[in-house]
Motif scaffolding. Structure first.
Motif, PDB file in Angstrom:
ATOM      1  N   ALA A  60     -59.978  33.909  53.161  1.00 37.73           N
ATOM      2  CA  ALA A  60     -60.708  32.754  52.652  1.00 37.73           C
ATOM      3  C   ALA A  60     -59.790  31.470  52.651  1.00 37.73           C
ATOM      4  CB  ALA A  60     -61.376  32.849  51.452  1.00 37.73           C
ATOM      5  N   GLY A  61     -58.502  31.852  53.063  1.00 37.06           N
ATOM      6  CA  GLY A  61     -57.496  30.631  53.091  1.00 37.06           C
ATOM      7  C   GLY A  61     -56.823  30.237  51.818  1.00 37.06           C
ATOM      8  N   HIS A  62     -56.961  31.208  51.051  1.00 37.86           N
ATOM      9  CA  HIS A  62     -56.509  30.667  49.624  1.00 37.86           C
ATOM     10  C   HIS A  62     -55.041  31.375  49.289  1.00 37.86           C
ATOM     11  CE1 HIS A  62     -60.056  29.001  48.574  1.00 37.86           C
ATOM     12  NE2 HIS A  62     -60.771  29.981  48.555  1.00 37.86           N
ATOM     13  N   VAL A  63     -54.391  32.370  50.219  1.00 39.28           N
ATOM     14  CA  VAL A  63     -53.384  33.019  49.980  1.00 39.28           C
ATOM     15  C   VAL A  63     -52.425  32.895  51.127  1.00 39.28           C
ATOM     16  CG1 VAL A  63     -52.490  35.390  49.633  1.00 39.28           C
ATOM     17  CG2 VAL A  63     -54.145  34.763  48.072  1.00 39.28           C
ATOM     18  N   ARG A  64     -51.203  32.984  51.143  1.00 41.19           N
ATOM     19  CA  ARG A  64     -50.318  32.955  52.415  1.00 41.19           C
ATOM     20  C   ARG A  64     -50.535  34.163  53.097  1.00 41.19           C
ATOM     21  NH1 ARG A  64     -44.960  32.086  49.155  1.00 41.19           N
ATOM     22  NH2 ARG A  64     -43.850  32.434  51.173  1.00 41.19           N
ATOM     23  N   THR A  65     -50.048  34.146  54.328  1.00 40.33           N
ATOM     24  CA  THR A  65     -50.157  35.169  55.224  1.00 40.33           C
ATOM     25  C   THR A  65     -48.875  35.648  55.816  1.00 40.33           C
ATOM     26  OG1 THR A  65     -50.795  33.808  57.162  1.00 40.33           O
ATOM     27  CG2 THR A  65     -52.700  34.949  55.870  1.00 40.33           C
ATOM     28  N   ASP A  66     -47.846  35.003  55.351  1.00 36.00           N
ATOM     29  CA  ASP A  66     -46.312  35.355  56.140  1.00 36.00           C
ATOM     30  C   ASP A  66     -45.814  36.434  55.294  1.00 36.00           C
ATOM     31  OD1 ASP A  66     -46.184  33.928  53.644  1.00 36.00           O
ATOM     32  OD2 ASP A  66     -44.280  33.010  54.208  1.00 36.00           O
ATOM     33  N   VAL A  67     -46.426  36.875  54.323  1.00 36.66           N
ATOM     34  CA  VAL A  67     -46.002  38.045  53.684  1.00 36.66           C
ATOM     35  C   VAL A  67     -47.228  39.072  53.375  1.00 36.66           C
ATOM     36  CG1 VAL A  67     -44.897  39.193  51.409  1.00 36.66           C
ATOM     37  CG2 VAL A  67     -44.319  36.768  52.174  1.00 36.66           C
ATOM     38  N   ARG A  68     -46.893  40.365  53.973  1.00 35.18           N
ATOM     39  CA  ARG A  68     -48.061  41.611  53.729  1.00 35.18           C
ATOM     40  C   ARG A  68     -48.623  41.314  52.234  1.00 35.18           C
ATOM     41  NH1 ARG A  68     -45.551  46.542  53.474  1.00 35.18           N
ATOM     42  NH2 ARG A  68     -47.665  47.292  53.850  1.00 35.18           N
ATOM     43  N   ALA A  69     -50.044  41.601  52.452  1.00 33.76           N
ATOM     44  CA  ALA A  69     -50.792  41.720  51.187  1.00 33.76           C
ATOM     45  C   ALA A  69     -50.539  42.684  50.356  1.00 33.76           C
ATOM     46  CB  ALA A  69     -52.506  41.813  51.495  1.00 33.76           C
ATOM     47  N   ALA A  70     -49.958  43.640  50.761  1.00 30.68           N
ATOM     48  CA  ALA A  70     -49.765  44.971  49.849  1.00 30.68           C
ATOM     49  C   ALA A  70     -48.265  44.522  49.321  1.00 30.68           C
ATOM     50  CB  ALA A  70     -49.214  46.197  50.695  1.00 30.68           C
ATOM     51  N   ASP A  71     -47.328  43.880  49.929  1.00 26.77           N
ATOM     52  CA  ASP A  71     -46.293  43.363  49.207  1.00 26.77           C
ATOM     53  C   ASP A  71     -46.478  42.135  48.207  1.00 26.77           C
ATOM     54  OD1 ASP A  71     -44.970  45.142  50.856  1.00 26.77           O
ATOM     55  OD2 ASP A  71     -43.766  43.726  52.121  1.00 26.77           O
ATOM     56  N   LEU A  72     -47.389  41.359  48.287  1.00 17.61           N
ATOM     57  CA  LEU A  72     -47.651  40.249  47.545  1.00 17.61           C
ATOM     58  C   LEU A  72     -48.364  41.070  46.281  1.00 17.61           C
ATOM     59  CD1 LEU A  72     -49.477  37.626  49.651  1.00 17.61           C
ATOM     60  CD2 LEU A  72     -47.303  37.451  48.710  1.00 17.61           C
ATOM     61  N   ALA A  73     -49.054  42.209  46.546  1.00 19.14           N
ATOM     62  CA  ALA A  73     -49.780  42.893  45.578  1.00 19.14           C
ATOM     63  C   ALA A  73     -48.772  43.516  44.538  1.00 19.14           C
ATOM     64  CB  ALA A  73     -50.920  43.913  45.578  1.00 19.14           C
ATOM     65  N   THR A  74     -47.676  44.033  45.042  1.00 14.91           N
ATOM     66  CA  THR A  74     -46.587  44.715  44.240  1.00 14.91           C
ATOM     67  C   THR A  74     -45.782  43.503  43.662  1.00 14.91           C
ATOM     68  OG1 THR A  74     -46.393  46.414  46.186  1.00 14.91           O
ATOM     69  CG2 THR A  74     -44.539  46.009  44.534  1.00 14.91           C
ATOM     70  N   PHE A  75     -45.485  42.293  44.059  1.00 14.26           N
ATOM     71  CA  PHE A  75     -44.843  41.446  43.540  1.00 14.26           C
ATOM     72  C   PHE A  75     -45.772  40.906  42.278  1.00 14.26           C
ATOM     73  CE2 PHE A  75     -45.510  36.595  43.254  1.00 14.26           C
ATOM     74  CZ  PHE A  75     -44.294  36.253  42.550  1.00 14.26           C
ATOM     75  N   ALA A  76     -47.268  40.729  42.530  1.00 13.49           N
ATOM     76  CA  ALA A  76     -48.204  40.161  41.317  1.00 13.49           C
ATOM     77  C   ALA A  76     -47.775  41.119  40.385  1.00 13.49           C
ATOM     78  CB  ALA A  76     -49.627  39.716  42.085  1.00 13.49           C
ATOM     79  N   SER A  77     -48.242  42.426  40.649  1.00 13.17           N
ATOM     80  CA  SER A  77     -48.608  43.477  39.703  1.00 13.17           C
ATOM     81  C   SER A  77     -47.293  43.524  38.775  1.00 13.17           C
ATOM     82  CB  SER A  77     -48.787  44.614  40.180  1.00 13.17           C
ATOM     83  OG  SER A  77     -47.906  45.490  40.232  1.00 13.17           O
ATOM     84  N   HIS A  78     -45.957  43.343  39.265  1.00  9.77           N
ATOM     85  CA  HIS A  78     -44.841  43.356  38.384  1.00  9.77           C
ATOM     86  C   HIS A  78     -44.810  42.083  37.574  1.00  9.77           C
ATOM     87  CE1 HIS A  78     -42.418  46.902  39.266  1.00  9.77           C
ATOM     88  NE2 HIS A  78     -42.905  46.967  40.491  1.00  9.77           N
ATOM     89  N   ALA A  79     -45.016  41.084  38.423  1.00  7.72           N
ATOM     90  CA  ALA A  79     -44.735  39.713  37.634  1.00  7.72           C
ATOM     91  C   ALA A  79     -46.087  39.641  36.401  1.00  7.72           C
ATOM     92  CB  ALA A  79     -45.560  38.613  38.403  1.00  7.72           C
ATOM     93  N   MET A  80     -47.074  40.378  36.654  1.00  5.20           N
ATOM     94  CA  MET A  80     -48.004  40.396  35.358  1.00  5.20           C
ATOM     95  C   MET A  80     -47.503  41.161  34.069  1.00  5.20           C
ATOM     96  SD  MET A  80     -50.644  38.528  36.196  1.00  5.20           S
ATOM     97  CE  MET A  80     -49.469  37.750  37.069  1.00  5.20           C
ATOM     98  N   GLY A  81     -46.679  42.060  34.552  1.00 12.05           N
ATOM     99  CA  GLY A  81     -46.171  42.985  33.473  1.00 12.05           C
ATOM    100  C   GLY A  81     -45.069  41.942  32.715  1.00 12.05           C
TER     101      GLY A  81
END
Lengths: 199, 199
Positions: B149-170
């Motif tokens: 939907a154009g709200h998230v960057r596409t230069d990094v894999r979504a799976a890696d962004l998920a790993t980043f975000a889930s650690h950040a939420m920690g």
């Protein structure tokens, strides 16, 4: 006893001490804390059980000492990384990269540097709290300096940004262990530190 | 046996099972895994030691079952949070907020949801891997939809962004436990997901 003799004994003690910590890290990683006994550790290190008890009262105490050694080593590496760059933004980038590298190396011993560790009772874990606090203080200082130089947002407390960034660097443990993946993780985190979100 | 009788036995078993998991979580948090015995758990639950062994072979197995229950509960909450919003960007925000809330609640039981847990041997921890993988897959899916939907960057894999975000939420576990602090953490993380860093 002559001084040289004492020095040799000290060195021997340090060597045995280090070997115990290395061994317990490997054994706990493989079998879990509950699956490791003092006898097993002594056998693996190549010393008697009675000798092992002269160094440590139980497995938990060894795990704790190993943790403390880890945190001290990491602190030394972060301090070195910070000292290597004079420019605040570059210093922040280097410190984050070092944190990512340290987190990425975690898999090898299977233990987290940050967060509560259920293998160690809360009472004893308080000893560790101080060392972790020093890691966080160093990162906060580097972030504050970068904010002072205009490179980091000031709408969120530097200490909270440090907490965010240090958890984010933990993602390196679950990402591919390549330099490129870690560099991307650092830039991703820096992009959050740099600028407030539009709204 | 009549069907009703079976239902009652089943229910009783489930109640005892849940009580064992609750008890071991509290005891391990207080004493560490090495400081907790099957006898202690049985006494605390109010059942015989022999009965406890009909449910679980050892403390580690109970800790593992408790972990699995935690991850399932978290997964259910995240699925619910995702379902509550139709708009992809808002869905991502809600899922991140739920993750932050779950991480912030961690302190109460002193155990991490993510990362290797040295209390559980690597062999057994593999059982947990699947459940964690489902958490990560859910977050990846939500991020992919937001990217579409154009709200998230596409230069990094979504799976890696998920790993980043889930650690950040920690990080919520180490920040003040206020709704405002968690909202700031979510926005901070979203600002990294939204846009590439300038260079």
């Amino acid at each position: 006893m002559p001084r040289l003799w004492n020095a040799t004994i000290d060195e021997h003690r340090r060597t045995v001490h280090a070997a115990i910590l290395d061994t317990v890290a490997a054994l706990v990683g493989e079998h879990g804390l509950a699956g490791v006994t003092m006898s097993q550790i002594a056998a693996e290190v190549g010393i008697g059980r009675a000798t092992l008890y002269k160094y440590f009262p139980d497995v938990e105490a060894i795990v704790l000492a190993w943790h403390e050694r880890q945190v001290s080593e990491h602190l030394a590496q972060l301090t070195e990384a910070a000292a290597a760059a004079a420019e605040p933004a570059e210093r922040l980038r280097r410190v984050l990269r070092t944190l990512a590298d340290l987190s990425g190396g975690r898999h090898q011993h299977g233990t987290a540097v940050h967060g509560a560790d259920p293998a160690v009772s809360l009472h004893r874990a308080e000893h560790l709290h101080k060392a972790r606090h020093r890691l966080h203080a160093l990162l906060t200082e580097v972030i504050e300096a970068a904010a002072g130089a205009g490179h980091v947002r000031t709408d969120v407390r530097a200490a909270d940004l440090a907490t965010f960034a240090s958890h984010a660097m933990g993602a390196a443990a679950d990402l591919p262990g390549t330099p490129a993946a870690r560099a991307r993780l650092v830039e991703l985190t820096l992009s959050a530190l740099h600028r407030p979100a539009d709204s």
